[in-house]
Design a protein around this motif. Structure first.
Motif, mmCIF file in Angstrom:
data_model
loop_
_atom_site.group_PDB
_atom_site.id
_atom_site.type_symbol
_atom_site.label_atom_id
_atom_site.label_comp_id
_atom_site.label_asym_id
_atom_site.label_seq_id
_atom_site.Cartn_x
_atom_site.Cartn_y
_atom_site.Cartn_z
ATOM 1 N N GLN A 52 21.639 -40.909 58.228
ATOM 2 C CA GLN A 52 21.556 -41.444 56.871
ATOM 3 C C GLN A 52 20.832 -42.794 56.869
ATOM 4 O OE1 GLN A 52 25.413 -41.740 55.044
ATOM 5 N NE2 GLN A 52 24.600 -41.097 53.076
ATOM 6 N N ILE A 66 14.551 -37.297 52.035
ATOM 7 C CA ILE A 66 15.486 -36.661 51.093
ATOM 8 C C ILE A 66 16.293 -35.581 51.785
ATOM 9 C CG2 ILE A 66 15.607 -35.188 49.043
ATOM 10 C CD1 ILE A 66 13.253 -36.840 47.919
ATOM 11 N N TYR A 69 18.710 -37.284 54.261
ATOM 12 C CA TYR A 69 19.756 -38.034 53.570
ATOM 13 C C TYR A 69 20.784 -37.104 52.939
ATOM 14 C CZ TYR A 69 22.205 -41.190 50.479
ATOM 15 O OH TYR A 69 23.197 -41.894 49.852
ATOM 16 N N GLU A 70 20.323 -36.067 52.254
ATOM 17 C CA GLU A 70 21.259 -35.147 51.598
ATOM 18 C C GLU A 70 22.140 -34.422 52.606
ATOM 19 O OE1 GLU A 70 19.020 -32.644 48.976
ATOM 20 O OE2 GLU A 70 18.830 -34.227 47.464
ATOM 21 N N HIS A 73 24.601 -37.017 54.045
ATOM 22 C CA HIS A 73 25.603 -37.363 53.039
ATOM 23 C C HIS A 73 26.615 -36.223 52.876
ATOM 24 C CE1 HIS A 73 27.335 -39.325 49.573
ATOM 25 N NE2 HIS A 73 27.198 -38.211 48.875
ATOM 26 N N ALA A 74 26.120 -34.993 52.832
ATOM 27 C CA ALA A 74 27.013 -33.831 52.702
ATOM 28 C C ALA A 74 27.942 -33.725 53.916
ATOM 29 C CB ALA A 74 26.198 -32.557 52.546
#
Length: 180
Positions: A52, A66, A69-70, A73-74
């Motif tokens: 991240q 993106i 990061y997604e 984060h998940a």
């Protein structure tokens, strides 16, 4: 008559000691599972945090940032039931972002990129080891809990049946090769 009672008493004490030793062994295995799970959780959190951080650093192209990061984060926010799936998705995202060895070189060339790549490579390398230690402890506890004496005398108590942590933890080849 007295000799028979003494032998019966000795046999009962020996059986009791053996069952107590087995219960202690099972308890130690459950403690080992808890410690291995805590270490695995720490390594998974470290990997997601580093990914991240790298995604928000601006050294990756926007699409890769993106995606990474997604997925990171998940993985950090996943509920326990979805954790294996989310961590597998992070592994896939890392492999997609770092599929090209040139991407690793670009990140290394950026300011602070060398340290970021090294930290990510270490985190990615430690996850399979932590998962293997956890799953080995689970396997040992399951083998002991399958014995009849453990089931008949309920030596496991109310401890839940240990579950292995199954996920895709294959590291990106380009990242591991360049970090070595």
């Amino acid at each position: 008559m007295t000799a028979t009672l003494i032998w019966i008493l000795v046999a009962l004490v020996a059986i009791g000691l053996y069952l107590s030793w087995t219960a202690g062994r099972l308890d130690r295995l459950h403690a080992r599972i808890d410690a291995a799970r805590a270490a695995l959780d720490a390594q998974l959190l470290r990997r997601a945090s580093v990914a991240q951080e790298l995604a928000t650093s601006g050294v990756l192209d926007p699409a890769a940032s993106i995606v990474l990061y997604e997925a990171a984060h998940a993985a950090r926010q996943a509920e326990e039931e979805q954790r294996e799936f989310a961590e597998s998705e992070l592994s896939q995202a890392l492999r997609a972002v770092f599929a090209d060895p040139g991407q690793v070189d670009e990140v290394r060339a950026a300011p602070g990129g060398e340290a970021a790549v090294t930290e990510l490579a270490e985190a990615v390398r430690r996850v399979p080891m932590a998962r293997r230690f956890h799953n080995d402890a689970v396997r040992a506890a399951r083998a002991l809990r399958r014995h009849r004496k453990v089931r008949w005398f309920r030596l496991a108590g109310h401890a839940p049946f240990p579950l292995a942590f199954e996920m895709d933890d294959e590291p990106p080849a380009a990242l591991v090769e360049r970090a070595a």
